[in-house]
Motif scaffolding. Structure first.
Motif, mmCIF file in Angstrom:
data_model
loop_
_atom_site.group_PDB
_atom_site.id
_atom_site.type_symbol
_atom_site.label_atom_id
_atom_site.label_comp_id
_atom_site.label_asym_id
_atom_site.label_seq_id
_atom_site.Cartn_x
_atom_site.Cartn_y
_atom_site.Cartn_z
ATOM 1 N N SER A 1 -3.478 -47.012 38.103
ATOM 2 C CA SER A 1 -2.645 -47.665 37.969
ATOM 3 C C SER A 1 -1.208 -47.209 36.903
ATOM 4 N N THR A 2 -1.366 -46.048 36.192
ATOM 5 C CA THR A 2 -1.038 -45.588 35.356
ATOM 6 C C THR A 2 -0.346 -43.964 36.690
ATOM 7 N N SER A 3 -1.764 -44.052 37.198
ATOM 8 C CA SER A 3 -0.641 -42.565 38.413
ATOM 9 C C SER A 3 0.447 -42.952 39.240
ATOM 10 N N ARG A 4 0.112 -44.510 39.292
ATOM 11 C CA ARG A 4 1.156 -45.295 40.321
ATOM 12 C C ARG A 4 2.872 -45.482 39.091
ATOM 13 N N ARG A 5 2.483 -45.535 37.920
ATOM 14 C CA ARG A 5 3.913 -45.667 36.980
ATOM 15 C C ARG A 5 4.361 -44.205 37.076
ATOM 16 N N ASP B 1 -6.616 -43.527 36.323
ATOM 17 C CA ASP B 1 -6.818 -44.891 36.707
ATOM 18 C C ASP B 1 -5.248 -45.030 38.091
ATOM 19 N N ALA C 1 -9.824 -50.639 37.075
ATOM 20 C CA ALA C 1 -8.971 -50.067 38.768
ATOM 21 C C ALA C 1 -9.757 -51.404 38.906
ATOM 22 N N GLY D 1 -1.533 -42.804 44.614
ATOM 23 C CA GLY D 1 -2.883 -44.161 44.061
ATOM 24 C C GLY D 1 -3.951 -43.889 45.186
ATOM 25 N N GLU E 1 -7.977 -54.648 37.730
ATOM 26 C CA GLU E 1 -7.036 -54.814 38.261
ATOM 27 C C GLU E 1 -6.534 -55.465 39.713
ATOM 28 N N VAL E 2 -7.583 -55.262 40.397
ATOM 29 C CA VAL E 2 -7.723 -55.588 42.196
ATOM 30 C C VAL E 2 -8.625 -57.116 42.358
#
Ligand code: NAD
Length: 342
Positions: free
Chosen positions: A139-143, A137, A296, A207, A299-300
């Motif tokens: 958001s994990t990638s952005r983390r 996902d 995903a 992302g 989240e948006v």
């Protein structure tokens, strides 16, 4: 969106710099972590196209994968980078300027990069480039990207399409979370990806590659179920499956799931349906990608009206059929209907 030209231009230019430069070339070290169905083939292609003065460190939680690949690299291919086996992801990545990962789930990616970035890293002549090919996902990638930044490392999401066949042939398409105008793309990312694939599609900021991949796979998940139902409807109504597929493929229902991966056995030669749904894109992976697309979307703040029901279809079909290409949904539907029309 314009694909980045790969092997013919970028890679050759980079090889030219290497081969004919009068100054001594840097000896690069690469790490490849996650040597499963996709990663094994990608690492093999990358290694074979790197310079013999480069090193590639290989790591998989299953040690036999790295052993088998190293044997293959040293026995079958005379050239390419020097392979070595690492005993942990942190060891593989320690002195690598380019680190690639191809792991199953978001938790694996987060744990792997946490272990790499939390161990003391030596300074290198260039900043570290971290390339993640896993479908996870955004958001994990952005983390993970946020963890990498303080270590002077750039983390790029580069999920791919093309399957195991594309990975073996080196013809993958990469959707990258990197702006098309970023100097990093032409200078470092595209030459690496060009050794494993045929196309790079820059999708936007970090992302964005994953957002594009999940949107595409959501569409494919829904299309496949719709094609399976439409084919069932036609066959149960007495139509010949090939005649129906011919109509759909020259009409408005035409799509990859019908034209290339038709779920009815023997409609498309070479499609997984004709070999008992073996090979192809596993139904478990499609179920996973659909779940990630739903995360995903939530989240948006986007509601996917078909997402929940289509997810249930894949779950029930996988449970009943026990795996196989995701077009096995057709067989599951047939079973539910008692095979009417067959
Ligand atoms: P796979 O399960 O075959 O391989 C994953 C590998 O990672 C395995 O060898 C496993 O031992 C290793 N692994 C697991 N945890 C690890 C850890 N903590 N450290 C090191 N190694 C670890 O999966 P795959 O089919 O190669 O897919 C990899 C990724 O690529 C997935 O995210 C998948 O969704 C995506 N993808 C797969 C395909 C496909 O057709 N198979 C296509 C596109 C994208």
């Amino acid at each position: 969106m314009r694909p980045v030209a790969l092997t013919a231009t970028t890679a050759l230019r980079s090889q030219g710099r290497r081969g004919f430069s009068s100054t001594a070339r840097r000896l690069d070290t690469y790490a490849f972590i996650g040597l499963g169905q996709m990663g094994y083939e990608m690492a093999r292609n990358l290694q074979s196209k790197l310079s013999p003065t480069d090193t590639i460190r290989l790591y998989d939680i299953n040690p036999s994968a790295a052993e088998r690949l190293t044997n293959e690299m040293t026995t079958n291919h005379a050239g390419g980078a020097k392979p070595s086996i690492a005993t942990s992801a942190a060891e593989a990545a320690h002195d690598a300027t380019t680190i690639l990962t191809c792991l199953p789930e978001p938790a694996h990616v987060l744990a792997t990069y946490t272990s790499i970035l939390s161990s003391p890293l030596p300074p290198l002549p260039v900043s570290r480039l971290l390339i993640d090919h896993s479908t996870i996902d955004p958001s994990t990638s952005r983390r993970v990207a946020a963890l990498a930044a303080p270590a002077d490392a750039t983390f790029i999401d580069a999920p791919m399409s093309g399957g195991v066949i594309g990975a073996a042939a080196g013809t993958l398409t990469f959707m990258v979370g990197c702006p098309a105008t970023a100097p990093l793309l032409a200078a470092r990312l595209a030459p690496v990806l060009g050794k494993m694939g045929a196309r790079v599609l820059p999708c936007g900021p970090q992302g964005a590659g994953l957002a594009a991949k999940l949107a595409n796979n959501y569409l494919l998940a829904v299309q496949n179920v719709a094609v399976c139902e439409a084919m069932r409807l036609g066959v149960a109504s007495g139509l010949d499956a090939r005649v129906l597929a011919g109509v759909i493929n020259s009409s408005t229902g035409r799509c990859w799931a019908s034209e290339v991966n038709n779920p009815v056995p023997r409609v498309v030669e070479g499609a997984p349906a004709g070999r008992g749904y073996k090979g192809g894109f596993g139904i478990g992976l499609m179920r996973k990608d659909l779940a990630l697309a739903r995360v995903a979307a939530a989240e948006v703040g986007v509601g996917l009206v078909l997402g929940e029901r289509v997810g249930e279809v894949y779950e029930e079909a996988e449970g009943r059929e026990g795996g196989g290409d995701f077009s096995v949904v057709y067989k599951w539907l047939e079973g539910r209907d008692g095979g009417k029309g067959e």
